[in-house]
Scaffold this motif. Structure first.
Motif, PDB file in Angstrom:
ATOM      1  N   LEU A  19       0.810  -1.218   0.000  1.00  0.00           N
ATOM      2  CA  LEU A  19       0.000   0.000   0.000  1.00  0.00           C
ATOM      3  C   LEU A  19       0.848   1.276   0.000  1.00  0.00           C
ATOM      4  O   LEU A  19       0.464   2.289  -0.593  1.00  0.00           O
ATOM      5  CB  LEU A  19      -0.934  -0.010   1.218  1.00  0.00           C
ATOM      6  CG  LEU A  19      -1.843   1.193   1.422  1.00  0.00           C
ATOM      7  CD1 LEU A  19      -2.749   1.407   0.215  1.00  0.00           C
ATOM      8  CD2 LEU A  19      -2.683   1.019   2.684  1.00  0.00           C
ATOM      9  N   LEU A  20       2.005   1.242   0.634  1.00  0.00           N
ATOM     10  CA  LEU A  20       2.810   2.462   0.764  1.00  0.00           C
ATOM     11  C   LEU A  20       3.416   2.906  -0.569  1.00  0.00           C
ATOM     12  O   LEU A  20       3.846   4.053  -0.691  1.00  0.00           O
ATOM     13  CB  LEU A  20       3.929   2.256   1.790  1.00  0.00           C
ATOM     14  CG  LEU A  20       3.490   2.134   3.249  1.00  0.00           C
ATOM     15  CD1 LEU A  20       4.691   1.893   4.154  1.00  0.00           C
ATOM     16  CD2 LEU A  20       2.722   3.369   3.703  1.00  0.00           C
ATOM     17  N   HIS A  21       3.478   2.008  -1.521  1.00  0.00           N
ATOM     18  CA  HIS A  21       4.025   2.380  -2.837  1.00  0.00           C
ATOM     19  C   HIS A  21       2.883   2.822  -3.744  1.00  0.00           C
ATOM     20  O   HIS A  21       2.139   2.007  -4.284  1.00  0.00           O
ATOM     21  CB  HIS A  21       4.777   1.205  -3.462  1.00  0.00           C
ATOM     22  CG  HIS A  21       5.382   1.545  -4.786  1.00  0.00           C
ATOM     23  ND1 HIS A  21       5.003   0.925  -5.963  1.00  0.00           N
ATOM     24  CD2 HIS A  21       6.325   2.466  -5.130  1.00  0.00           C
ATOM     25  CE1 HIS A  21       5.695   1.438  -6.963  1.00  0.00           C
ATOM     26  NE2 HIS A  21       6.502   2.373  -6.486  1.00  0.00           N
ATOM     27  N   LYS A  22       2.781   4.113  -3.923  1.00  0.00           N
ATOM     28  CA  LYS A  22       1.708   4.697  -4.730  1.00  0.00           C
ATOM     29  C   LYS A  22       2.148   4.745  -6.188  1.00  0.00           C
ATOM     30  O   LYS A  22       3.163   5.353  -6.524  1.00  0.00           O
ATOM     31  CB  LYS A  22       1.403   6.105  -4.210  1.00  0.00           C
ATOM     32  CG  LYS A  22       0.237   6.806  -4.889  1.00  0.00           C
ATOM     33  CD  LYS A  22       0.029   8.167  -4.212  1.00  0.00           C
ATOM     34  CE  LYS A  22      -1.125   8.932  -4.849  1.00  0.00           C
ATOM     35  NZ  LYS A  22      -1.310  10.256  -4.188  1.00  0.00           N
ATOM     36  N   ASP A  23       1.408   4.049  -7.048  1.00  0.00           N
ATOM     37  CA  ASP A  23       1.771   4.058  -8.466  1.00  0.00           C
ATOM     38  C   ASP A  23       0.522   4.200  -9.344  1.00  0.00           C
ATOM     39  O   ASP A  23      -0.614   4.153  -8.864  1.00  0.00           O
ATOM     40  CB  ASP A  23       2.577   2.810  -8.833  1.00  0.00           C
ATOM     41  CG  ASP A  23       1.811   1.511  -8.616  1.00  0.00           C
ATOM     42  OD1 ASP A  23       0.567   1.546  -8.588  1.00  0.00           O
ATOM     43  OD2 ASP A  23       2.454   0.459  -8.469  1.00  0.00           O
ATOM     44  N   LYS A  24       0.749   4.349 -10.625  1.00  0.00           N
ATOM     45  CA  LYS A  24      -0.338   4.619 -11.574  1.00  0.00           C
ATOM     46  C   LYS A  24      -1.336   3.463 -11.631  1.00  0.00           C
ATOM     47  O   LYS A  24      -2.557   3.683 -11.707  1.00  0.00           O
ATOM     48  CB  LYS A  24       0.250   4.878 -12.957  1.00  0.00           C
ATOM     49  CG  LYS A  24      -0.794   5.259 -14.020  1.00  0.00           C
ATOM     50  CD  LYS A  24      -0.131   5.562 -15.350  1.00  0.00           C
ATOM     51  CE  LYS A  24      -1.157   6.016 -16.386  1.00  0.00           C
ATOM     52  NZ  LYS A  24      -2.218   5.018 -16.624  1.00  0.00           N
ATOM     53  N   ARG A  25      -0.835   2.245 -11.603  1.00  0.00           N
ATOM     54  CA  ARG A  25      -1.735   1.099 -11.700  1.00  0.00           C
ATOM     55  C   ARG A  25      -2.743   1.087 -10.556  1.00  0.00           C
ATOM     56  O   ARG A  25      -3.943   0.842 -10.761  1.00  0.00           O
ATOM     57  CB  ARG A  25      -0.923  -0.202 -11.694  1.00  0.00           C
ATOM     58  CG  ARG A  25      -1.765  -1.462 -11.791  1.00  0.00           C
ATOM     59  CD  ARG A  25      -0.906  -2.709 -11.651  1.00  0.00           C
ATOM     60  NE  ARG A  25      -0.270  -2.772 -10.350  1.00  0.00           N
ATOM     61  CZ  ARG A  25      -0.877  -3.217  -9.241  1.00  0.00           C
ATOM     62  NH1 ARG A  25      -2.136  -3.596  -9.283  1.00  0.00           N
ATOM     63  NH2 ARG A  25      -0.226  -3.243  -8.098  1.00  0.00           N
ATOM     64  N   LYS A  26      -2.266   1.357  -9.356  1.00  0.00           N
ATOM     65  CA  LYS A  26      -3.161   1.351  -8.191  1.00  0.00           C
ATOM     66  C   LYS A  26      -4.164   2.497  -8.260  1.00  0.00           C
ATOM     67  O   LYS A  26      -5.349   2.333  -7.943  1.00  0.00           O
ATOM     68  CB  LYS A  26      -2.340   1.422  -6.907  1.00  0.00           C
ATOM     69  CG  LYS A  26      -1.472   0.184  -6.673  1.00  0.00           C
ATOM     70  CD  LYS A  26      -0.505   0.414  -5.534  1.00  0.00           C
ATOM     71  CE  LYS A  26       0.467  -0.759  -5.428  1.00  0.00           C
ATOM     72  NZ  LYS A  26       1.574  -0.469  -4.511  1.00  0.00           N
ATOM     73  N   LEU A  27      -3.695   3.667  -8.671  1.00  0.00           N
ATOM     74  CA  LEU A  27      -4.594   4.821  -8.775  1.00  0.00           C
ATOM     75  C   LEU A  27      -5.643   4.595  -9.859  1.00  0.00           C
ATOM     76  O   LEU A  27      -6.814   4.931  -9.689  1.00  0.00           O
ATOM     77  CB  LEU A  27      -3.788   6.085  -9.076  1.00  0.00           C
ATOM     78  CG  LEU A  27      -2.937   6.627  -7.925  1.00  0.00           C
ATOM     79  CD1 LEU A  27      -2.104   7.814  -8.395  1.00  0.00           C
ATOM     80  CD2 LEU A  27      -3.801   7.036  -6.743  1.00  0.00           C
ATOM     81  N   ASP A  28      -5.221   4.019 -10.984  1.00  0.00           N
ATOM     82  CA  ASP A  28      -6.174   3.745 -12.065  1.00  0.00           C
ATOM     83  C   ASP A  28      -7.249   2.758 -11.615  1.00  0.00           C
ATOM     84  O   ASP A  28      -8.425   2.884 -11.988  1.00  0.00           O
ATOM     85  CB  ASP A  28      -5.441   3.182 -13.287  1.00  0.00           C
ATOM     86  CG  ASP A  28      -4.662   4.250 -14.034  1.00  0.00           C
ATOM     87  OD1 ASP A  28      -4.897   5.445 -13.764  1.00  0.00           O
ATOM     88  OD2 ASP A  28      -3.811   3.889 -14.871  1.00  0.00           O
ATOM     89  N   GLY A  29      -6.866   1.786 -10.797  1.00  0.00           N
ATOM     90  CA  GLY A  29      -7.834   0.817 -10.289  1.00  0.00           C
ATOM     91  C   GLY A  29      -8.912   1.479  -9.461  1.00  0.00           C
ATOM     92  O   GLY A  29     -10.109   1.194  -9.611  1.00  0.00           O
TER      93      GLY A  29
END
Length: 420
Positions: free
Chosen positions: A148-158
């Motif tokens: 969770l602590l690693h914020k990236d584009k894939r997670k935000l897009d989800g």
């Protein structure tokens, strides 16, 4: 070669394949043999979403002279009623500090697999609330770049897609706010529980991992949450690494971003060298993080398991009750009394009784008697017998079966013998 060593706890065998498509081709015992060769003092597995073969892992690790660490890499989800269900699945490693923690982890694995309450979605998942509800019997690391602590584009897009807005910019803005809130709550909880939580750095020589390590180092200085060096090991060696990639190609499976990661088993010296090559943190920082793997292992309390038979205790004096029930029912049994003299019947029964006592099966037979009696009272249809129990005169006398083993020449010792 350094005389120092460390503890591998973030470790995947081919048993992780039960949750992911193809994650490893290495058998768990191959890791155990290698860890023993390296002189490691403890070893733990963190399979994806499961604790498959934990008992045999524990036995083999302890037989090899190491401490067993019971763990699992869970998938973490934030079930939000405002969002449609989606694959957030943030990674986190949980380990048992003691026997109570062992039970707690196993229970979480069960909860994560439930399909009727949004837990299971492509993979088994636990909720943020369930993580926050864990006791001090659970040790925690923040896992890999999938955490969770690693914020990236894939997670935000989800998250953005889960809002189902027509306005993509608005959806992404809401996703950022939601994610930032999740991270804030997560860090607050980790900080409150820093006596049992670790921020996991890793040694992969890729820019994303370097930046993440530096972020975790800064967060550690701000919060006091210690760093720990997780290896995220998936392969015993380079040959197994190639085998893993070949199987992934065959299954058309690919984990984004890991092509340049080094997922092979590392000795202490090899791990230190990896961090020196990566050059993302001061040497004293990553050396402390490596040593914290031993600190974690020292926090784990070993537990033993009873291998004795465990049946419900229905009576305070089971052996005396067992004999009394057999004699009483045998003397009233219409077919036994019609066919056999009591002296002959008692001899057969006594011979079996001694075997049941010797094999500690008395409570089991009393349980079966109780179940058959209740079934008959309730009008439940029962079979005449099943398998080799049909060879037991005791079972016939107690009403567990309806087969006269002497009449049909059946062998009691196919069911049980003293040396078993």
């Amino acid at each position: 070669m350094s005389s120092k060593n460390y503890t591998i706890y973030h470790l995947h065998s081919d048993l992780s394949n039960g949750i992911t498509n193809i994650d490893s081709v290495t058998k768990y015992n191959q890791y155990i043999e290698r860890a023993q060769e390296c002189g490691m003092k403890a070893l733990g597995f963190a399979e994806h979403g499961n604790v498959f073969e934990w008992y045999h892992k524990k036995c083999d690790i302890e037989k090899a002279g190491m401490k067993y660490i019971h763990g699992c890499e869970f998938y973490l989800t934030n079930i939000d009623p405002l969002l449609k269900k989606f694959r957030d699945n943030y990674h986190i490693v949980l380990m048992a500090k003691n026997y109570d923690g062992f039970l707690e982890i196993n229970n979480l694995v069960t909860i994560a697999a439930q399909r009727d309450d949004k837990h299971f979605y492509y993979t088994p998942r636990i909720t943020m609330e369930e993580l926050f509800g864990t006791s001090d019997n659970i040790l925690v690391t923040t896992a890999c770049l999938g955490g969770l602590l690693h914020k990236d584009k894939r997670k935000l897009d989800g998250i953005a897609n889960a809002f189902e807005y027509d306005d993509n910019a608005l959806a992404l803005s809401e996703a950022n706010n939601t994610y930032d809130s999740l991270i804030e709550n997560y860090i607050e909880w980790l900080t409150k529980n820093k006596h049992r939580c670790f921020l996991e750095i890793q040694h992969h020589d890729v820019e994303e991992q370097k930046e993440y390590n530096q972020y975790l180092y800064k967060l550690s200085l701000e919060t006091g949450i210690p760093l720990i060096a997780g290896t995220d090991t998936h392969c015993l060696n380079k040959i197994h690494e190639i085998g893993r990639k070949m199987l992934q190609l065959g299954k058309k499976s690919h984990f984004e971003g890991e092509d340049d990661w080094d997922l092979t088993f590392k000795t202490y010296d090899e791990l230190v060298e990896c961090y020196e090559i990566q050059d993302s943190l001061p040497k004293e920082v990553f050396l402390d993080a490596i040593e914290n793997t031993n600190t974690l292992a020292d926090m784990v309390e070993e537990f033993s398991l009873s291998t004795e038979t465990k049946y419900p205790k229905l009576y305070k004096a089971p052996e005396e009750t067992f004999v009394k029930h057999i004699y009483d029912k045998a003397k009233k049994h219409p077919y036994l009394n019609a066919r056999y003299e009591w002296s002959e019947l008692k001899k057969w029964l006594d011979e079996e009784i001694e075997v049941y006592k010797k094999t500690k099966s008395v409570d089991f037979m009393l349980l079966q008697e109780y179940l058959r009696d209740r079934e008959k009272e309730m009008g439940v249809q029962c079979g005449y017998a099943r398998g080799s129990v049909g060879g037991s005169m005791v079972a016939y006398a107690l009403g567990i079966t309806e087969v006269d083993s002497k009449k049909f020449g059946l062998n009691f010792f196919r069911l049980v013998i003293k040396r078993k």
